[in-house]
Each structure stands twice: as C-alpha cells, then as structure tokens.
Write an enzyme that holds these catalytic residues in place. Structure first.
Site, PDB file in Angstrom:
ATOM      1  N   ASP A   1     -26.454   9.884   7.182  1.00  0.00           N
ATOM      2  CA  ASP A   1     -26.749   9.623   8.585  1.00  0.00           C
ATOM      3  C   ASP A   1     -25.540  10.117   9.374  1.00  0.00           C
ATOM      4  O   ASP A   1     -24.428  10.141   8.852  1.00  0.00           O
ATOM      5  CB  ASP A   1     -27.002   8.125   8.796  1.00  0.00           C
ATOM      6  CG  ASP A   1     -27.777   7.873  10.085  1.00  0.00           C
ATOM      7  OD1 ASP A   1     -27.966   8.833  10.869  1.00  0.00           O
ATOM      8  OD2 ASP A   1     -28.193   6.720  10.309  1.00  0.00           O
TER       9      ASP A   1
ATOM     10  N   GLY B   1     -23.900   8.977  11.947  1.00  0.00           N
ATOM     11  CA  GLY B   1     -22.918   8.017  12.472  1.00  0.00           C
ATOM     12  C   GLY B   1     -23.151   7.687  13.930  1.00  0.00           C
ATOM     13  O   GLY B   1     -22.485   6.803  14.475  1.00  0.00           O
ATOM     14  N   GLY B   2     -24.092   8.379  14.575  1.00  0.00           N
ATOM     15  CA  GLY B   2     -24.384   8.101  15.987  1.00  0.00           C
ATOM     16  C   GLY B   2     -24.726   6.637  16.217  1.00  0.00           C
ATOM     17  O   GLY B   2     -24.182   5.993  17.116  1.00  0.00           O
ATOM     18  N   PHE B   3     -25.595   6.126  15.389  1.00  0.00           N
ATOM     19  CA  PHE B   3     -26.050   4.741  15.549  1.00  0.00           C
ATOM     20  C   PHE B   3     -24.860   3.774  15.496  1.00  0.00           C
ATOM     21  O   PHE B   3     -24.746   2.864  16.322  1.00  0.00           O
ATOM     22  CB  PHE B   3     -27.069   4.398  14.451  1.00  0.00           C
ATOM     23  CG  PHE B   3     -27.770   3.080  14.669  1.00  0.00           C
ATOM     24  CD1 PHE B   3     -28.988   3.027  15.329  1.00  0.00           C
ATOM     25  CD2 PHE B   3     -27.216   1.894  14.210  1.00  0.00           C
ATOM     26  CE1 PHE B   3     -29.631   1.815  15.539  1.00  0.00           C
ATOM     27  CE2 PHE B   3     -27.847   0.672  14.420  1.00  0.00           C
ATOM     28  CZ  PHE B   3     -29.064   0.643  15.086  1.00  0.00           C
TER      29      PHE B   3
ATOM     30  N   GLN C   1     -35.767  10.341  19.401  1.00  0.00           N
ATOM     31  CA  GLN C   1     -35.338   9.176  20.185  1.00  0.00           C
ATOM     32  C   GLN C   1     -36.451   8.745  21.134  1.00  0.00           C
ATOM     33  O   GLN C   1     -37.579   9.182  21.002  1.00  0.00           O
ATOM     34  CB  GLN C   1     -34.061   9.526  20.959  1.00  0.00           C
ATOM     35  CG  GLN C   1     -32.844   9.686  20.068  1.00  0.00           C
ATOM     36  CD  GLN C   1     -32.356   8.357  19.505  1.00  0.00           C
ATOM     37  OE1 GLN C   1     -32.876   7.292  19.825  1.00  0.00           O
ATOM     38  NE2 GLN C   1     -31.354   8.419  18.637  1.00  0.00           N
TER      39      GLN C   1
ATOM     40  N   GLY D   1     -33.180   5.355  16.564  1.00  0.00           N
ATOM     41  CA  GLY D   1     -33.022   4.620  17.807  1.00  0.00           C
ATOM     42  C   GLY D   1     -33.497   3.203  17.655  1.00  0.00           C
ATOM     43  O   GLY D   1     -33.727   2.726  16.545  1.00  0.00           O
TER      44      GLY D   1
ATOM     45  N   ASP E   1     -34.906   4.072   4.669  1.00  0.00           N
ATOM     46  CA  ASP E   1     -33.679   3.475   4.142  1.00  0.00           C
ATOM     47  C   ASP E   1     -33.422   2.199   4.902  1.00  0.00           C
ATOM     48  O   ASP E   1     -33.862   2.059   6.056  1.00  0.00           O
ATOM     49  CB  ASP E   1     -32.486   4.421   4.328  1.00  0.00           C
ATOM     50  CG  ASP E   1     -31.966   4.399   5.751  1.00  0.00           C
ATOM     51  OD1 ASP E   1     -31.037   3.620   6.027  1.00  0.00           O
ATOM     52  OD2 ASP E   1     -32.500   5.135   6.606  1.00  0.00           O
TER      53      ASP E   1
ATOM     54  N   CYS F   1     -41.972  -8.744 -12.428  1.00  0.00           N
ATOM     55  CA  CYS F   1     -40.975  -7.692 -12.176  1.00  0.00           C
ATOM     56  C   CYS F   1     -40.338  -7.230 -13.489  1.00  0.00           C
ATOM     57  O   CYS F   1     -40.006  -8.041 -14.351  1.00  0.00           O
ATOM     58  CB  CYS F   1     -39.898  -8.229 -11.240  1.00  0.00           C
ATOM     59  SG  CYS F   1     -38.621  -7.030 -10.833  1.00  0.00           S
TER      60      CYS F   1
ATOM     61  N   CYS G   1     -37.413  -5.582 -13.691  1.00  0.00           N
ATOM     62  CA  CYS G   1     -35.989  -5.241 -13.494  1.00  0.00           C
ATOM     63  C   CYS G   1     -35.125  -6.016 -14.494  1.00  0.00           C
ATOM     64  O   CYS G   1     -35.567  -6.986 -15.112  1.00  0.00           O
ATOM     65  CB  CYS G   1     -35.553  -5.513 -12.056  1.00  0.00           C
ATOM     66  SG  CYS G   1     -35.011  -7.201 -11.742  1.00  0.00           S
TER      67      CYS G   1
ATOM     68  N   CYS H   1     -34.932  -9.893 -13.764  1.00  0.00           N
ATOM     69  CA  CYS H   1     -36.126 -10.715 -14.069  1.00  0.00           C
ATOM     70  C   CYS H   1     -36.470 -10.705 -15.551  1.00  0.00           C
ATOM     71  O   CYS H   1     -37.077 -11.653 -16.064  1.00  0.00           O
ATOM     72  CB  CYS H   1     -37.307 -10.243 -13.241  1.00  0.00           C
ATOM     73  SG  CYS H   1     -37.031 -10.442 -11.474  1.00  0.00           S
TER      74      CYS H   1
ATOM     75  N   HIS I   1     -32.389  -6.730  -8.407  1.00  0.00           N
ATOM     76  CA  HIS I   1     -33.785  -7.143  -8.196  1.00  0.00           C
ATOM     77  C   HIS I   1     -34.311  -6.706  -6.824  1.00  0.00           C
ATOM     78  O   HIS I   1     -35.385  -6.104  -6.730  1.00  0.00           O
ATOM     79  CB  HIS I   1     -33.958  -8.654  -8.351  1.00  0.00           C
ATOM     80  CG  HIS I   1     -35.312  -9.097  -7.886  1.00  0.00           C
ATOM     81  ND1 HIS I   1     -36.448  -8.894  -8.637  1.00  0.00           N
ATOM     82  CD2 HIS I   1     -35.728  -9.654  -6.720  1.00  0.00           C
ATOM     83  CE1 HIS I   1     -37.501  -9.326  -7.956  1.00  0.00           C
ATOM     84  NE2 HIS I   1     -37.090  -9.790  -6.800  1.00  0.00           N
TER      85      HIS I   1
HETATM   86 ZN   LIG Z   1     -36.722  -8.279 -10.672  1.00  0.00          ZN
END
Ligand SMILES: [Zn+2]
Length: 380
Positions: free
Chosen positions: A98, A100-102, A202, A229, A277, A315, A317, A320, A346
């Site tokens: 990104d 960096g404007g934000f 924007q 934005g 993201d 899940c 992962c 879990c 997770h």
């Molecule tokens: Zn999980």
C-alpha cells in the site's frame, strides 16, 4: 533474485463470472494468486505473531506491506540492499504494498501541498516528505509485485472536501503512472522482475464522486485498481456495484482494508472485488477475539476455562487440530506469547478459508447457498 520475464502488463485470467463476481488468477513474478483471495496484512514486512512459514502453511497466497511504515523503519534502501521484500522477509510468494497515503493522512500533523505530503514520523518525530514520485520509488525499492498509487485520503462528510481530495488523488495518480513507467523501463533494461501499479479509487460515500473517480482511472494505463478511502460497510454493496460496473472488467480489483467482518468478504466478492486485505483478523486474535462458524468469541471469558473442545471443530488449522479452548484460555490468562501465535494462526486461516470457499462456490455455482448458510449461522 527473480529475473524480468517480459511481462509488461499484469496478466489476469478470468475463469468464470457470475454477475459482477469473478473467479480468476493473477500472475506475478513470484507466483499466482487464485482469486477471490484474502491477502495477509504484513504492514511492517511481518505478519504480527506469525512466521512466513506459518502463513504459507495456513494457506495464505499473498501478503500486503505498507510503504509508510517501511520508509520509517527499516528504510527502503535497506530492503533494496537485502535483495527486495521477498529476500528480506522470506515471503517468496506474491506481495502487495500500500502506498502509505491512508496512514500519512491519518497522522495529526500532516501538511498537504500540490507537491506531496510532509509529516512527522510517529516513531521519533523525524520529518518526512512523500510525493507520488517518492512513493513509487520507495515501492520499487521494496519490490512487492503490486503497488498502490499514492492517494490523498480525506475524512469528511462534505462533498466539496471529498471532491477536492479526489481531484488531488487524480493529479497525483498521473504523476504516479509517469514515474512508475520510468521505473518499469529501468527494471526491464536491468533485467529486474516486473512490478505493477494499481490506481486507487476515491470518492468516499458520495456515489457521483465514486463514479467520477472510477471513470477517470478506468482510462489510465494501470494494471488494476484498489478501492480505498473511507466508506462504511453499510451501503458497501451499492458503492461497489457503482464502481465495479465502470472499471474495466479485465483488470483485477483490490478492496483495501476490508475483511474483519466475514459479511464484507461475501459482499466484496459478490460485487466484483478480487482481493482483500485487513489487519483486523490478526489484531483481534491477539486480543483473544476468535472466529468460529457461530460468530466471534472471547476466549478469555471464564466459561472457556474447562472447555476441552477445539476452538472450532470444523477447522483444520494447527490451533484447532491440536489444542483445546481451555488451553487457549489458559495461555491468554497468563499472557503467554503462544496465545497470540495460535490465535493468529486460527483467525488468519479462518478468513483465508472463507474466501477460498467463496471461490470454490462461485466455480461450482453454489455461492448463493454458501453465503446464506454461512451468514445465517455466523450472525444468528
Ligand atoms: Zn482453527
């Protein structure tokens, strides 16, 4: 170091469409991103509490770092000297930065001029100036595959303020496109891998400004679009419908900073966004706020003290598959580092998987059913 492969424009193959939604593949020098996809937040070239190996194992396809933060520390010269973002961070898959404007326009003492933005480091008060050109050069030094144009963020409910910020963003975008082209030409000559530029749409919450921004940017020679934005999740469907009906169909679109609430991922994909993201999932994880199919729970709550079931039985992962709610509760209560690690694995896996399943459901024609079933249970 990956060499230039003669890709002057970002290649994006669309496999299937359903309304505004699409299933596709973005091809970068560091690999492919199957879209829709959730992109992990690696603001400072690290996903907080997780190693890059853990990110790969939990299924992340791509990560996003922030130019503002990397300019401040460790500095983009250093990342360049390390061989670029992939070598420096050991994330060898596709990546975004990104601009960096934000972040810069969220600082208290930022000064705006036609040239750019001057601001003080939130770390030590040092003065910095960022311009469209310097943002492009910094992003090329960092070396992520996909860059965002430097934009002006305005936080206002006044149409005139948002119009002014949009017009500033467009004038800066023209300068970003020109500088990016110079840098891309240099890279091609030097045999460096290609990097790509997304324009950032924007317009805030004003439909006429969102449409005007999309129209202006659609005509430019950029590789894709960030939708950024300030906007609210309420009404995001209408905003995306407005913008994505105007943006060219054959270029990818990234919804910036959305995805903490699973419903936003469904709405984003349904209305034509390809990547997302958000720092929310890992930030919440570090606070003990964890996703389950029945909604988010706070694992620090006393009721989990003797709960010997997995956090989310469905899940797959690492967290879990191996640990119980009681164990996680214990780790959080004693403020053990491992609590943040397991929780982040997770939560990140959860959002990555939701978007992966959105992709699968769009491919096999069951998106509407999956969306209804998921949201009904999650938000009941
Ligand atoms: Zn999980």
């Amino acid at each position: 170091m990956i060499k230039y492969q003669g890709m002057s424009n970002l290649k994006f193959d669309i496999e299937k469409r359903q309304g505004l939604a699409r299933v596709g593949v973005i091809h970068t020098a560091h690999g492919d991103i199957k879209t829709p996809a959730f992109v992990g937040a690696a603001t400072r070239a690290t996903v907080k509490a997780l190693t890059m190996k853990e990110m790969r194992e939990l299924g992340s396809q791509a990560i996003l770092a922030n130019t503002y933060h990397l300019v401040l520390a460790p500095g983009t010269d250093l990342i360049d000297a390390a061989g670029g973002f992939a070598e420096f961070s050991s994330w060898h898959g596709p990546s975004f930065t990104d601009s960096g404007g934000f972040q810069i326009f969220s600082l208290p003492d930022v000064k705006l001029s036609e040239e750019g933005a001057s601001f003080k480091s939130h770390i030590n008060g040092d003065k910095f100036m960022m311009t469209p050109e310097s943002s492009m050069r910094s992003q090329w030094q960092i070396g992520a595959d996909i860059h965002m144009a430097f934009d002006q963020l305005a936080k206002s409910d006044k149409h005139e303020d948002m119009l002014r910020a949009m017009e500033q963003t467009h004038r800066w975008l023209d300068r970003c496109v020109a500088e990016h082209k110079n840098l891309a030409d240099d890279a091609e000559k030097n045999g460096r891998y290609p990097q790509y530029l997304y324009a950032v749409v924007q317009g805030g919450t004003f439909p006429d400004l969102r449409a005007a921004s999309a129209k202006y940017e659609a005509a430019l020679d950029v590789d894709g679009f960030g939708i950024g934005g300030v906007f609210v999740a309420d009404g995001m469907d209408g905003m995306l419908q407005n913008v994505n009906s105007i943006l060219p169909e054959n270029k990818p679109r990234h919804l910036l900073g959305m995805g903490q609430e699973p419903i936003d991922l469904f709405v984003g994909a349904e209305y034509g966004c390809d990547t997302f993201d958000c720092v929310g999932p890992t930030r919440m994880a570090r606070n003990g706020s964890l996703y389950t199919l029945d909604g988010r729970i706070n694992i620090k709550n006393a009721k989990y003290k003797n709960d010997f079931t997995p956090l989310m039985p469905e899940c797959d992962c690492e967290c879990c598959q191996n640990y119980t709610r009681a164990y996680l509760h214990h780790l959080f209560r004693i403020d053990e580092i491992t609590a943040k690690v397991l929780a982040s694995i997770h939560n990140e896996h959860f959002v990555v998987s939701v978007v992966d399943k959105i992709r699968e459901s769009l491919l096999d024609g069951t998106f509407a059913d999956y969306k209804e079933e998921f949201l009904k249970r999650y938000y009941k």
